[in-house]
Write an enzyme that holds these catalytic residues in place. Structure first.
Site, short mmCIF file in Angstrom:
data_model
loop_
_atom_site.label_atom_id
_atom_site.label_comp_id
_atom_site.label_asym_id
_atom_site.label_seq_id
_atom_site.Cartn_x
_atom_site.Cartn_y
_atom_site.Cartn_z
CE LYS A 72 -1.54 1.54 4.11
NZ LYS A 72 -1.14 2.93 4.34
CG ASN A 73 2.71 2.65 3.49
OD1 ASN A 73 1.51 2.93 3.37
ND2 ASN A 73 3.31 2.54 4.66
CB CYS A 170 -3.85 11.12 12.72
SG CYS A 170 -2.33 10.23 12.88
NE ARG A 175 1.37 10.09 10.40
CZ ARG A 175 0.94 8.99 9.80
NH1 ARG A 175 -0.12 8.37 10.23
NH2 ARG A 175 1.58 8.53 8.75
CG ASP A 358 3.88 1.37 9.52
OD1 ASP A 358 3.54 2.21 10.36
OD2 ASP A 358 3.89 1.61 8.29
NE ARG A 450 -6.59 4.30 6.56
CZ ARG A 450 -5.80 5.22 7.07
NH1 ARG A 450 -5.91 5.57 8.33
NH2 ARG A 450 -4.89 5.83 6.32
C1 UD1 Z 1 4.94 6.81 6.38
C2 UD1 Z 1 4.08 5.59 6.22
C3 UD1 Z 1 3.57 5.11 7.57
C4 UD1 Z 1 4.74 4.90 8.53
C5 UD1 Z 1 5.63 6.15 8.59
C6 UD1 Z 1 6.90 5.93 9.38
C7 UD1 Z 1 3.11 5.94 4.04
C8 UD1 Z 1 1.90 6.24 3.23
N1 UD1 Z 1 2.97 5.92 5.36
O1 UD1 Z 1 4.10 7.83 6.95
O2 UD1 Z 1 2.89 3.87 7.38
O3 UD1 Z 1 4.26 4.65 9.83
O4 UD1 Z 1 6.02 6.54 7.25
O5 UD1 Z 1 7.63 4.87 8.88
O6 UD1 Z 1 4.17 5.68 3.50
N2 UD1 Z 1 7.17 14.63 10.43
C9 UD1 Z 1 7.28 15.97 10.70
N3 UD1 Z 1 7.05 16.84 9.67
C10 UD1 Z 1 6.73 16.44 8.41
C11 UD1 Z 1 6.62 15.07 8.15
C12 UD1 Z 1 6.86 14.18 9.18
O7 UD1 Z 1 7.57 16.37 11.81
O8 UD1 Z 1 6.54 17.29 7.52
C13 UD1 Z 1 7.39 13.66 11.53
C14 UD1 Z 1 6.17 12.82 11.84
O9 UD1 Z 1 5.29 13.48 12.72
C15 UD1 Z 1 6.78 11.58 12.44
C16 UD1 Z 1 8.09 11.43 11.66
O10 UD1 Z 1 8.35 12.71 11.09
O11 UD1 Z 1 7.07 11.79 13.79
C17 UD1 Z 1 8.05 10.41 10.56
O12 UD1 Z 1 6.89 10.62 9.77
P1 UD1 Z 1 6.85 10.28 8.22
O13 UD1 Z 1 8.02 9.43 7.85
O14 UD1 Z 1 6.63 11.52 7.45
O15 UD1 Z 1 5.52 9.41 8.15
P2 UD1 Z 1 4.58 9.35 6.92
O16 UD1 Z 1 5.39 9.57 5.70
O17 UD1 Z 1 3.38 10.16 7.16
#
Ligand code: UD1
Length: 484
Positions: A72-73, A170, A175, A358, A450
């Protein structure tokens, strides 16, 4: 086409799927419906089965074989990449899960044509973004799936503007998407924030230097897509190294992008003025595979997980070895045969190639049955222990202290009524229920839908006792062997 809301049965219609139809569908709030775009371009509206539950009876070891679906990711960013070109993308091995349906709806709402394969090809999705009319990701969609923000970079790069809802909080933490925004600014976009939306614009993005303050998976993907169409070179540092990032880079390069270094923390992108169509097969879902590996280890089963990439699961397999679980791997399968007692082992989540956040919830379910005490540290998200309280209701001994959970193992679990809070938390409850004494009723399984494709059917095929109740979706037509 007229949509006549009727609960408990599918509503089908014919005709092309247009943005206004999708809007009609999302506006039918009283009857949540799901839009299924069919191969011939017609649409089927199916009531959402929000209240489905799983009934799980514990005690059976998992045996036989389970085949893993596409990731999915990896599929979500690959579908967003279709925005970057006016040619057609053909994506294979797309999992049939709700987040993917949400992304299809999102693309259709922008004016994309999305075609699904059927029969044996039902995991194929063909996307054409030839005429995008509405570069917007509305709150209604973004709030149900945060990965919708993956369209931000591609929209600005291809159309020069984007309006994307801010995701808000969330279940597993704050996030934010500040790093996506900061990166786009580095590439020359002008960003405004108004009424809960990010509005980004740029005549043409230009290459820049992006050093991520924190490693972000979708942030790396979003900006990699944006930079692919920017003028000049982009250097991205402190990038996520997840296999899904690599898969996206492979797809983008097939489309004509010039990306080097994906899979390492430094990615270099030479922008091009146009990207073309491509055909691409999505990598297997490592988290789904890992979930079945843990389920097999916990139930003391003998299960072979096929169509996966064991190399993507190194951290998990090494940790399980510490716990006394024997696994054997081939190029695309993992066999878990566990006749031994499980031993406790501490675990900390980290970015790839570390232990994935995850898989933390599923590992916690395992730790409840291991001998000794396991300390589980969650380093990626600040509030990702929602499953702990539900596991406690089933008899586990878990104490949460900030980002640590202390699990005292080897406590018998008993079936109970429990609730899913997010996708991976739900998976941990399914796993725990498979070894609990008696029956567990798992509520709000839409969370699990999901990201897991028909998990109950897969587990049932491997000796698990699990059934869905309250099911409203029409059954798939079974094609007799040797016919299709
Ligand atoms: C992706 C995965 C999710 C997984 C996560 C961490 C997808 C669709 N989802 O989510 O399943 O749990 O990686 O491996 O691929 N952060 C910030 N600012 C930002 C973006 C992120 O502070 O602009 C922080 C987040 O709050 C979190 C950390 O960075 O604490 C990692 O998040 P991130 O890697 O961005 O997660 P996702 O990409 O949303």
């Amino acid at each position: 086409m007229k949509i006549i809301p009727k609960s408990r049965e599918a509503i089908s219609g014919t005709g092309a799927v247009t943005p206004s139809l999708v809007k009609n569908v999302t506006e039918l709030k009283k009857l949540p419906v799901r839009l299924k775009v069919q191969f011939d371009g017609s649409a089927v509206y199916v009531p959402e089965n929000l209240m489905d539950k799983f009934v799980i009876r514990g005690g059976n070891p998992l045996l036989g074989t389970i085949r893993v679906s596409g990731a999915k990711n990896a599929a979500l960013p690959a579908m967003a990449a279709a925005i970057l070109t006016d040619e057609t993308l053909v994506l294979e091995n797309i999992p049939d899960v709700r987040d993917i349906q949400t992304e299809r709806n999102l693309l259709v709402s922008m004016g994309a044509e999305v075609e699904l394969g059927y029969g044996r090809a039902h995991h194929r999705t063909t996307i054409s973004c030839r005429s995008l009319v509405n570069p917007e990701a509305a709150y209604e969609l973004v709030k149900t799936m945060r990965a919708s923000t993956l369209v931000l970079g591609p929209l600005v790069a291809r159309m020069g503007r984007a309006r994307v809802s801010l995701p808000g909080g969330c279940a597993i933490g704050a996030r934010p998407i500040d790093l996506h925004i900061k990166g786009l600014e580095q590439l020359g976009a002008t960003i405004r924030q108004e009424h809960g939306y990010i509005e980004a614009s740029a005549d043409r993005l230009r290459g820049g230097h992006i050093a991520f303050d924190k490693i972000t998976v979708t942030g790396t993907e979003d900006l990699m897509m944006a930079a692919a169409l920017a003028q000049g070179e982009t250097l991205m540092e402190n990038c996520a190294r997840e296999p899904e990032v690599v898969d996206l880079a492979v797809l983008l390069n097939k489309m004509g992008a010039k990306i080097e270094g994906a899979g390492t923390s430094t990615i270099r992108i030479k922008g091009v003025s146009k990207l073309g169509g491509a055909r691409h097969r999505i990598i297997p879902d490592r988290i789904e595979a890992g979930t079945f590996v843990i389920a097999a280890a916990l139930t003391g089963g003998d299960l072979t997980i096929t169509n996966c990439d064991p190399l993507h699961l190194n951290a998990l397999l090494q940790k399980l070895e510490e716990c006394g679980v024997t696994t054997t791997t081939t190029g695309d399968s993992i066999r878990v045969k566990n006749g031994h007692r499980l031993k406790a082992a501490d675990m900390s989540t980290e970015e790839y190639p570390g232990f994935p956040t995850d898989m933390q919830a599923q590992y916690m379910a395992l730790a409840t049955q291991a001998e000794g005490t396991s300390i589980i540290t969650e380093n990626i998200f600040e509030n990702r222990f929602m499953h702990a309280q539900e596991l406690v209701r089933m008899g586990a001994n878990i104490k949460v202290e900030g980002s640590r959970a202390i699990v005292r193992g080897h406590t018998p679990l008993s079936g109970a009524a429990v609730q899913c809070s997010d996708l991976r938390a739900s998976a941990s409850l399914v796993i725990a229920a498979l070894v609990a004494e008696g029956e567990t009723i798992l509520d709000r399984v839409y969370h699990i839908d999901r990201g897991y494709e028909r998990i109950e059917e897969k587990l049932r095929g491997a000796n698990g006792q699990i059934r869905r109740i309250g099911e409203m979706l029409p059954k798939r037509t079974q094609v007799p062997a040797g016919v299709a």
